[in-house]
Design a protein around this motif. Structure first.
Motif, PDB file in Angstrom:
ATOM      1  N   ALA A 116     -18.369  16.852  50.030  1.00 29.90           N
ATOM      2  CA  ALA A 116     -17.089  16.145  49.984  1.00 29.90           C
ATOM      3  C   ALA A 116     -17.189  14.924  50.889  1.00 29.90           C
ATOM      4  CB  ALA A 116     -15.957  17.061  50.440  1.00 29.90           C
ATOM      5  N   ASP A 117     -16.876  13.755  50.332  1.00 33.47           N
ATOM      6  CA  ASP A 117     -17.017  12.520  51.102  1.00 33.47           C
ATOM      7  C   ASP A 117     -15.901  11.557  50.730  1.00 33.47           C
ATOM      8  OD1 ASP A 117     -18.356  10.497  52.739  1.00 33.47           O
ATOM      9  OD2 ASP A 117     -18.889   9.559  50.828  1.00 33.47           O
ATOM     10  N   ASP A 118     -14.977  11.366  51.653  1.00 29.89           N
ATOM     11  CA  ASP A 118     -13.922  10.360  51.507  1.00 29.89           C
ATOM     12  C   ASP A 118     -13.175  10.488  50.180  1.00 29.89           C
ATOM     13  OD1 ASP A 118     -12.386   8.212  52.343  1.00 29.89           O
ATOM     14  OD2 ASP A 118     -13.736   6.722  51.484  1.00 29.89           O
ATOM     15  N   GLY A 119     -12.750  11.710  49.866  1.00 30.04           N
ATOM     16  CA  GLY A 119     -11.964  11.932  48.665  1.00 30.04           C
ATOM     17  C   GLY A 119     -12.761  12.134  47.399  1.00 30.04           C
ATOM     18  N   HIS A 120     -14.090  12.016  47.474  1.00 34.41           N
ATOM     19  CA  HIS A 120     -14.947  12.277  46.317  1.00 34.41           C
ATOM     20  C   HIS A 120     -15.685  13.592  46.549  1.00 34.41           C
ATOM     21  CE1 HIS A 120     -17.485  11.448  42.838  1.00 34.41           C
ATOM     22  NE2 HIS A 120     -18.507  11.842  43.570  1.00 34.41           N
ATOM     23  N   VAL A 121     -15.624  14.473  45.560  1.00 38.65           N
ATOM     24  CA  VAL A 121     -16.251  15.795  45.690  1.00 38.65           C
ATOM     25  C   VAL A 121     -17.308  15.957  44.607  1.00 38.65           C
ATOM     26  CG1 VAL A 121     -15.881  18.287  45.641  1.00 38.65           C
ATOM     27  CG2 VAL A 121     -14.148  16.779  46.662  1.00 38.65           C
ATOM     28  N   GLU A 122     -18.463  16.439  45.013  1.00 32.21           N
ATOM     29  CA  GLU A 122     -19.570  16.684  44.101  1.00 32.21           C
ATOM     30  C   GLU A 122     -19.958  18.160  44.237  1.00 32.21           C
ATOM     31  OE1 GLU A 122     -22.013  14.307  41.405  1.00 32.21           O
ATOM     32  OE2 GLU A 122     -20.716  13.501  42.955  1.00 32.21           O
ATOM     33  N   LEU A 123     -19.896  18.881  43.116  1.00 32.99           N
ATOM     34  CA  LEU A 123     -20.308  20.280  43.091  1.00 32.99           C
ATOM     35  C   LEU A 123     -21.576  20.388  42.254  1.00 32.99           C
ATOM     36  CD1 LEU A 123     -16.857  21.989  42.315  1.00 32.99           C
ATOM     37  CD2 LEU A 123     -17.842  21.450  44.560  1.00 32.99           C
ATOM     38  N   PHE A 124     -22.574  21.078  42.778  1.00 29.70           N
ATOM     39  CA  PHE A 124     -23.806  21.326  42.040  1.00 29.70           C
ATOM     40  C   PHE A 124     -23.781  22.775  41.593  1.00 29.70           C
ATOM     41  CE2 PHE A 124     -24.444  18.058  45.239  1.00 29.70           C
ATOM     42  CZ  PHE A 124     -24.846  16.999  44.443  1.00 29.70           C
ATOM     43  N   THR A 125     -23.943  22.971  40.288  1.00 28.56           N
ATOM     44  CA  THR A 125     -23.674  24.288  39.730  1.00 28.56           C
ATOM     45  C   THR A 125     -24.754  24.739  38.762  1.00 28.56           C
ATOM     46  OG1 THR A 125     -22.127  25.567  38.366  1.00 28.56           O
ATOM     47  CG2 THR A 125     -22.203  23.201  37.962  1.00 28.56           C
ATOM     48  N   ALA A 126     -25.007  26.033  38.774  1.00 34.08           N
ATOM     49  CA  ALA A 126     -25.933  26.639  37.824  1.00 34.08           C
ATOM     50  C   ALA A 126     -25.189  27.175  36.603  1.00 34.08           C
ATOM     51  CB  ALA A 126     -26.707  27.775  38.497  1.00 34.08           C
ATOM     52  N   ASP A 127     -23.856  27.129  36.626  1.00 35.96           N
ATOM     53  CA  ASP A 127     -23.039  27.650  35.520  1.00 35.96           C
ATOM     54  C   ASP A 127     -21.783  26.783  35.418  1.00 35.96           C
ATOM     55  OD1 ASP A 127     -21.415  29.045  33.748  1.00 35.96           O
ATOM     56  OD2 ASP A 127     -22.040  31.012  34.481  1.00 35.96           O
ATOM     57  N   VAL A 128     -21.852  25.753  34.589  1.00 38.92           N
ATOM     58  CA  VAL A 128     -20.763  24.779  34.517  1.00 38.92           C
ATOM     59  C   VAL A 128     -19.457  25.434  34.095  1.00 38.92           C
ATOM     60  CG1 VAL A 128     -19.905  22.747  33.291  1.00 38.92           C
ATOM     61  CG2 VAL A 128     -22.255  22.795  34.119  1.00 38.92           C
ATOM     62  N   ALA A 129     -19.496  26.268  33.061  1.00 40.05           N
ATOM     63  CA  ALA A 129     -18.267  26.880  32.545  1.00 40.05           C
ATOM     64  C   ALA A 129     -17.578  27.716  33.617  1.00 40.05           C
ATOM     65  CB  ALA A 129     -18.574  27.731  31.322  1.00 40.05           C
ATOM     66  N   ALA A 130     -18.369  28.524  34.332  1.00 45.63           N
ATOM     67  CA  ALA A 130     -17.787  29.380  35.375  1.00 45.63           C
ATOM     68  C   ALA A 130     -17.224  28.527  36.513  1.00 45.63           C
ATOM     69  CB  ALA A 130     -18.845  30.338  35.908  1.00 45.63           C
ATOM     70  N   THR A 131     -17.918  27.451  36.858  1.00 44.45           N
ATOM     71  CA  THR A 131     -17.453  26.590  37.942  1.00 44.45           C
ATOM     72  C   THR A 131     -16.163  25.867  37.577  1.00 44.45           C
ATOM     73  OG1 THR A 131     -19.669  26.275  38.856  1.00 44.45           O
ATOM     74  CG2 THR A 131     -18.036  24.574  39.352  1.00 44.45           C
ATOM     75  N   ILE A 132     -16.067  25.358  36.352  1.00 41.36           N
ATOM     76  CA  ILE A 132     -14.854  24.666  35.911  1.00 41.36           C
ATOM     77  C   ILE A 132     -13.652  25.605  35.963  1.00 41.36           C
ATOM     78  CG2 ILE A 132     -13.692  23.640  33.926  1.00 41.36           C
ATOM     79  CD1 ILE A 132     -15.516  21.695  35.250  1.00 41.36           C
ATOM     80  N   GLY A 133     -13.830  26.835  35.465  1.00 41.28           N
ATOM     81  CA  GLY A 133     -12.731  27.807  35.493  1.00 41.28           C
ATOM     82  C   GLY A 133     -12.291  28.122  36.911  1.00 41.28           C
ATOM     83  N   ALA A 134     -13.288  28.357  37.795  1.00 42.19           N
ATOM     84  CA  ALA A 134     -12.965  28.685  39.185  1.00 42.19           C
ATOM     85  C   ALA A 134     -12.329  27.489  39.893  1.00 42.19           C
ATOM     86  CB  ALA A 134     -14.240  29.118  39.915  1.00 42.19           C
ATOM     87  N   LEU A 135     -12.791  26.274  39.562  1.00 38.99           N
ATOM     88  CA  LEU A 135     -12.243  25.076  40.188  1.00 38.99           C
ATOM     89  C   LEU A 135     -10.786  24.861  39.785  1.00 38.99           C
ATOM     90  CD1 LEU A 135     -12.628  22.475  41.848  1.00 38.99           C
ATOM     91  CD2 LEU A 135     -13.508  21.378  39.767  1.00 38.99           C
TER      92      LEU A 135
END
Length: 305
Positions: free
Chosen positions: A251-270
Protein backbone atom coordinates in the motif's frame (compact mmCIF):
# COMPACT_ATOMS: atom_id res chain seq x y z
CA UNK A 1 36.14 -5.70 -21.26
CA UNK A 2 33.16 -3.82 -19.79
CA UNK A 3 32.54 -0.30 -21.08
CA UNK A 4 31.70 0.88 -17.55
CA UNK A 5 33.09 -0.81 -14.43
CA UNK A 6 32.08 0.26 -10.93
CA UNK A 7 33.33 -1.41 -7.75
CA UNK A 8 32.31 -0.61 -4.16
CA UNK A 9 31.42 2.98 -5.01
CA UNK A 10 30.75 5.25 -2.03
CA UNK A 11 29.69 8.86 -1.64
CA UNK A 12 28.58 10.40 1.67
CA UNK A 13 27.19 13.82 2.54
CA UNK A 14 27.71 14.08 6.27
CA UNK A 15 25.77 11.21 7.80
CA UNK A 16 23.81 10.57 4.58
CA UNK A 17 25.12 7.62 2.55
CA UNK A 18 24.03 8.74 -0.92
CA UNK A 19 25.93 5.85 -2.55
CA UNK A 20 26.72 2.93 -0.30
CA UNK A 21 28.96 0.32 -1.90
CA UNK A 22 27.58 0.03 -5.44
CA UNK A 23 29.13 -2.46 -7.87
CA UNK A 24 28.05 -3.13 -11.46
CA UNK A 25 29.31 -3.38 -15.04
CA UNK A 26 27.91 -2.15 -18.35
CA UNK A 27 28.76 -4.26 -21.39
CA UNK A 28 29.59 -2.95 -24.89
CA UNK A 29 26.48 -2.26 -26.97
CA UNK A 30 24.18 -2.62 -23.97
CA UNK A 31 21.27 -0.35 -23.06
CA UNK A 32 21.68 -0.30 -19.28
CA UNK A 33 18.95 1.23 -17.15
CA UNK A 34 19.09 2.52 -13.59
CA UNK A 35 15.81 3.00 -11.72
CA UNK A 36 15.24 4.32 -8.23
CA UNK A 37 13.00 6.55 -6.15
CA UNK A 38 13.99 10.19 -5.71
CA UNK A 39 16.95 10.37 -3.35
CA UNK A 40 17.98 6.76 -3.98
CA UNK A 41 21.45 7.74 -5.22
CA UNK A 42 21.13 7.14 -8.94
CA UNK A 43 21.93 10.71 -10.05
CA UNK A 44 24.99 10.84 -7.80
CA UNK A 45 26.16 7.49 -9.18
CA UNK A 46 25.77 8.56 -12.79
CA UNK A 47 27.51 11.90 -12.19
CA UNK A 48 30.50 10.12 -10.63
CA UNK A 49 30.75 7.73 -13.59
CA UNK A 50 30.55 10.69 -15.99
CA UNK A 51 33.36 12.43 -14.13
CA UNK A 52 31.15 15.32 -12.98
CA UNK A 53 31.36 14.51 -9.27
CA UNK A 54 34.14 13.18 -7.01
CA UNK A 55 33.67 9.90 -5.15
CA UNK A 56 34.71 9.22 -1.57
CA UNK A 57 35.84 5.66 -2.22
CA UNK A 58 35.64 2.90 -4.81
CA UNK A 59 36.82 2.08 -8.32
CA UNK A 60 35.31 3.52 -11.50
CA UNK A 61 36.48 2.94 -15.08
CA UNK A 62 34.84 4.01 -18.32
CA UNK A 63 36.32 2.84 -21.62
CA UNK A 64 39.19 1.56 -19.43
CA UNK A 65 39.92 5.16 -18.37
CA UNK A 66 39.61 6.94 -15.05
CA UNK A 67 36.77 9.49 -15.53
CA UNK A 68 38.59 12.02 -13.31
CA UNK A 69 42.29 11.62 -14.14
CA UNK A 70 41.56 11.02 -17.85
CA UNK A 71 38.73 13.52 -18.07
CA UNK A 72 39.70 15.01 -21.46
CA UNK A 73 39.95 11.61 -23.17
CA UNK A 74 36.70 10.43 -21.61
CA UNK A 75 34.81 13.57 -22.70
CA UNK A 76 35.85 12.96 -26.33
CA UNK A 77 34.16 9.56 -26.30
CA UNK A 78 30.99 10.05 -24.26
CA UNK A 79 27.79 12.03 -24.66
CA UNK A 80 25.73 13.37 -21.77
CA UNK A 81 22.14 14.55 -21.72
CA UNK A 82 21.23 16.07 -18.38
CA UNK A 83 17.67 16.41 -17.08
CA UNK A 84 17.76 20.16 -17.73
CA UNK A 85 20.10 21.69 -20.29
CA UNK A 86 21.30 25.28 -20.18
CA UNK A 87 20.79 26.60 -23.69
CA UNK A 88 21.64 30.00 -25.14
CA UNK A 89 18.38 31.89 -25.55
CA UNK A 90 19.39 33.73 -28.73
CA UNK A 91 21.04 30.84 -30.58
CA UNK A 92 19.05 28.68 -32.98
CA UNK A 93 19.00 24.91 -32.82
CA UNK A 94 21.42 24.76 -35.78
CA UNK A 95 23.75 27.28 -34.16
CA UNK A 96 23.81 25.29 -30.90
CA UNK A 97 24.80 22.14 -32.79
CA UNK A 98 27.46 23.95 -34.83
CA UNK A 99 28.90 25.51 -31.67
CA UNK A 100 29.08 22.21 -29.79
CA UNK A 101 30.59 20.51 -32.85
CA UNK A 102 33.50 22.95 -32.71
CA UNK A 103 34.50 21.50 -29.32
CA UNK A 104 35.32 18.02 -30.69
CA UNK A 105 37.73 16.51 -33.16
CA UNK A 106 35.14 13.98 -34.40
CA UNK A 107 31.54 15.04 -35.02
CA UNK A 108 28.33 14.18 -36.81
CA UNK A 109 26.95 16.70 -39.27
CA UNK A 110 24.40 19.25 -38.12
CA UNK A 111 21.93 18.00 -40.73
CA UNK A 112 22.24 14.43 -39.42
CA UNK A 113 21.55 15.56 -35.89
CA UNK A 114 18.58 17.72 -36.88
CA UNK A 115 17.06 14.73 -38.67
CA UNK A 116 17.87 12.39 -35.79
CA UNK A 117 15.66 14.32 -33.37
CA UNK A 118 13.06 15.47 -35.92
CA UNK A 119 13.69 19.22 -35.51
CA UNK A 120 13.88 20.20 -39.19
CA UNK A 121 10.86 22.49 -38.97
CA UNK A 122 12.31 24.31 -35.92
CA UNK A 123 16.02 24.26 -36.72
CA UNK A 124 16.20 28.04 -37.26
CA UNK A 125 14.17 28.98 -34.19
CA UNK A 126 16.08 30.46 -31.26
CA UNK A 127 16.03 28.23 -28.20
CA UNK A 128 13.83 30.53 -26.10
CA UNK A 129 11.09 30.04 -28.71
CA UNK A 130 11.26 26.24 -28.53
CA UNK A 131 8.74 24.26 -26.51
CA UNK A 132 9.93 22.19 -23.55
CA UNK A 133 9.79 19.02 -25.62
CA UNK A 134 11.72 20.61 -28.49
CA UNK A 135 14.40 21.83 -26.08
CA UNK A 136 14.61 18.28 -24.73
CA UNK A 137 15.13 16.91 -28.22
CA UNK A 138 17.80 19.54 -28.92
CA UNK A 139 19.51 18.51 -25.68
CA UNK A 140 19.56 14.91 -26.91
CA UNK A 141 21.07 16.00 -30.23
CA UNK A 142 23.80 17.95 -28.39
CA UNK A 143 24.71 14.75 -26.51
CA UNK A 144 25.20 13.04 -29.88
CA UNK A 145 27.34 15.76 -31.52
CA UNK A 146 30.64 13.88 -31.10
CA UNK A 147 29.21 10.51 -32.23
CA UNK A 148 29.98 9.08 -28.76
CA UNK A 149 30.74 5.47 -27.93
CA UNK A 150 28.83 5.78 -24.65
CA UNK A 151 25.75 7.95 -24.15
CA UNK A 152 24.35 8.91 -20.74
CA UNK A 153 20.67 9.81 -20.93
CA UNK A 154 19.10 11.24 -17.78
CA UNK A 155 15.30 11.21 -18.17
CA UNK A 156 15.59 11.69 -21.96
CA UNK A 157 11.86 11.73 -22.75
CA UNK A 158 10.55 13.86 -19.89
CA UNK A 159 8.31 16.58 -21.29
CA UNK A 160 7.81 14.91 -24.66
CA UNK A 161 4.38 14.15 -26.09
CA UNK A 162 3.59 10.45 -26.73
CA UNK A 163 4.52 10.62 -30.42
CA UNK A 164 7.86 12.34 -29.75
CA UNK A 165 8.57 9.92 -26.89
CA UNK A 166 8.10 6.91 -29.16
CA UNK A 167 10.34 8.51 -31.79
CA UNK A 168 13.07 8.86 -29.17
CA UNK A 169 12.56 5.23 -28.16
CA UNK A 170 13.23 4.25 -31.78
CA UNK A 171 16.39 6.39 -31.78
CA UNK A 172 17.71 4.79 -28.56
CA UNK A 173 16.88 1.28 -29.80
CA UNK A 174 18.72 2.00 -33.05
CA UNK A 175 21.76 3.20 -31.10
CA UNK A 176 21.91 -0.16 -29.34
CA UNK A 177 21.73 -1.98 -32.66
CA UNK A 178 24.61 0.18 -33.94
CA UNK A 179 26.75 -1.08 -31.07
CA UNK A 180 26.68 2.09 -28.99
CA UNK A 181 26.40 1.75 -25.23
CA UNK A 182 23.58 3.62 -23.53
CA UNK A 183 23.28 4.36 -19.80
CA UNK A 184 19.69 5.37 -19.16
CA UNK A 185 17.81 6.70 -16.15
CA UNK A 186 14.06 7.09 -16.47
CA UNK A 187 10.82 7.38 -14.51
CA UNK A 188 8.83 5.64 -17.24
CA UNK A 189 8.56 1.92 -16.51
CA UNK A 190 7.28 1.13 -20.00
CA UNK A 191 10.34 2.90 -21.41
CA UNK A 192 12.75 0.92 -19.22
CA UNK A 193 11.05 -2.39 -19.94
CA UNK A 194 11.03 -1.75 -23.69
CA UNK A 195 14.54 -0.34 -24.17
CA UNK A 196 16.84 -1.78 -21.52
CA UNK A 197 18.83 -4.99 -21.87
CA UNK A 198 19.43 -4.95 -18.12
CA UNK A 199 18.13 -2.82 -15.28
CA UNK A 200 19.63 -1.97 -11.88
CA UNK A 201 17.11 -0.98 -9.22
CA UNK A 202 18.74 1.24 -6.61
CA UNK A 203 17.38 2.29 -3.22
CA UNK A 204 19.07 3.96 -0.24
CA UNK A 205 22.37 4.00 -2.12
CA UNK A 206 22.44 0.25 -2.79
CA UNK A 207 21.57 -1.92 -5.78
CA UNK A 208 18.74 -4.18 -4.63
CA UNK A 209 18.20 -5.97 -7.95
CA UNK A 210 20.01 -6.20 -11.30
CA UNK A 211 18.88 -8.33 -14.24
CA UNK A 212 17.00 -8.26 -17.53
CA UNK A 213 13.44 -6.89 -17.31
CA UNK A 214 11.97 -10.32 -18.03
CA UNK A 215 14.04 -12.07 -15.35
CA UNK A 216 13.32 -9.36 -12.79
CA UNK A 217 9.61 -9.95 -13.29
CA UNK A 218 9.90 -13.76 -13.41
CA UNK A 219 12.09 -14.00 -10.30
CA UNK A 220 9.81 -11.81 -8.21
CA UNK A 221 6.36 -12.95 -9.31
CA UNK A 222 4.59 -16.12 -10.19
CA UNK A 223 1.27 -14.46 -9.41
CA UNK A 224 -1.26 -12.10 -10.89
CA UNK A 225 -1.99 -8.66 -9.50
CA UNK A 226 -5.13 -7.01 -8.18
CA UNK A 227 -4.74 -3.26 -7.80
CA UNK A 228 -7.01 -0.41 -6.75
CA UNK A 229 -6.95 3.15 -5.46
CA UNK A 230 -8.59 4.30 -2.26
CA UNK A 231 -9.03 7.51 -0.30
CA UNK A 232 -9.39 5.51 2.90
CA UNK A 233 -5.89 6.38 4.10
CA UNK A 234 -3.29 3.90 5.21
CA UNK A 235 -4.59 0.34 4.95
CA UNK A 236 -3.08 -2.48 6.96
CA UNK A 237 -0.96 -4.66 4.70
CA UNK A 238 -1.17 -7.38 7.37
CA UNK A 239 -4.96 -7.44 7.04
CA UNK A 240 -4.77 -7.37 3.25
CA UNK A 241 -2.29 -10.25 3.21
CA UNK A 242 -4.74 -12.32 5.26
CA UNK A 243 -7.26 -12.20 2.40
CA UNK A 244 -7.76 -15.43 0.50
CA UNK A 245 -5.15 -16.05 -2.21
CA UNK A 246 -3.01 -13.00 -1.40
CA UNK A 247 0.73 -13.68 -1.22
CA UNK A 248 1.85 -10.07 -0.72
CA UNK A 249 0.25 -6.65 -0.31
CA UNK A 250 1.82 -3.23 -0.87
CA UNK A 251 0.00 0.00 0.00
CA UNK A 252 1.52 3.30 -1.09
CA UNK A 253 -0.16 6.70 -0.94
CA UNK A 254 -3.67 5.45 -1.63
CA UNK A 255 -2.62 2.86 -4.23
CA UNK A 256 -2.86 -0.80 -3.23
CA UNK A 257 -1.29 -3.71 -5.06
CA UNK A 258 -2.21 -7.29 -4.12
CA UNK A 259 -0.26 -10.23 -5.51
CA UNK A 260 -2.40 -13.32 -5.64
CA UNK A 261 -2.24 -16.97 -6.57
CA UNK A 262 -6.06 -17.13 -6.85
CA UNK A 263 -7.64 -14.06 -8.44
CA UNK A 264 -11.26 -15.17 -8.00
CA UNK A 265 -10.82 -15.93 -4.29
CA UNK A 266 -8.96 -12.65 -3.72
CA UNK A 267 -11.60 -10.53 -5.48
CA UNK A 268 -14.38 -12.11 -3.40
CA UNK A 269 -12.46 -11.64 -0.15
CA UNK A 270 -11.53 -8.07 -1.10
CA UNK A 271 -15.16 -7.13 -1.78
CA UNK A 272 -16.18 -8.50 1.63
CA UNK A 273 -13.30 -6.66 3.31
CA UNK A 274 -14.18 -3.39 1.59
CA UNK A 275 -17.80 -3.61 2.74
CA UNK A 276 -16.90 -4.52 6.32
CA UNK A 277 -14.24 -1.80 6.64
CA UNK A 278 -16.17 0.77 4.58
CA UNK A 279 -13.21 1.13 2.19
CA UNK A 280 -14.11 2.98 -1.05
CA UNK A 281 -12.25 1.60 -4.09
CA UNK A 282 -11.65 2.96 -7.59
CA UNK A 283 -9.69 1.86 -10.67
CA UNK A 284 -9.83 -1.83 -9.75
CA UNK A 285 -7.59 -3.76 -12.16
CA UNK A 286 -6.48 -7.34 -12.65
CA UNK A 287 -3.29 -8.04 -14.57
CA UNK A 288 0.02 -9.80 -14.91
CA UNK A 289 2.97 -8.50 -12.94
CA UNK A 290 5.17 -6.00 -14.76
CA UNK A 291 8.33 -4.00 -14.06
CA UNK A 292 6.41 -1.40 -12.06
CA UNK A 293 5.15 -4.19 -9.79
CA UNK A 294 8.74 -5.36 -9.28
CA UNK A 295 9.80 -1.83 -8.35
CA UNK A 296 6.89 -1.47 -5.93
CA UNK A 297 7.60 -4.82 -4.32
CA UNK A 298 11.33 -4.19 -3.84
CA UNK A 299 11.22 -0.55 -2.73
CA UNK A 300 7.75 -0.33 -1.20
CA UNK A 301 7.19 2.81 -3.29
CA UNK A 302 6.04 3.74 -6.77
CA UNK A 303 8.55 5.64 -8.86
CA UNK A 304 7.81 9.35 -8.93
CA UNK A 305 8.88 12.39 -10.95
Amino acid sequence: MPIVEVRDLRKHYGDVKAVDGLSFEVEPGEVFGMLGPNGAGKSTTVEIVEGLREMDAGHVRILDLDPHRDRVKVRESIGIQLQSASLFDKLTAREHLALFSSFYSRTRTVDELIELVDLADRQNAVSKELSGGQRQRLSFALAMVNDPEVVFLDEPTTGLDPQARRHMWDVVAAMGKEGKTVFLTTHYMEEAELLCDRIAIIDHGKIIALDTPARLIESNFQAQTVSFDTAHGSLSTTELESLSGVTQAVADDGHVELFTADVAATIGALMDYARQQDVPMSDLNIGQANLEDVFLKLTGRRIRD
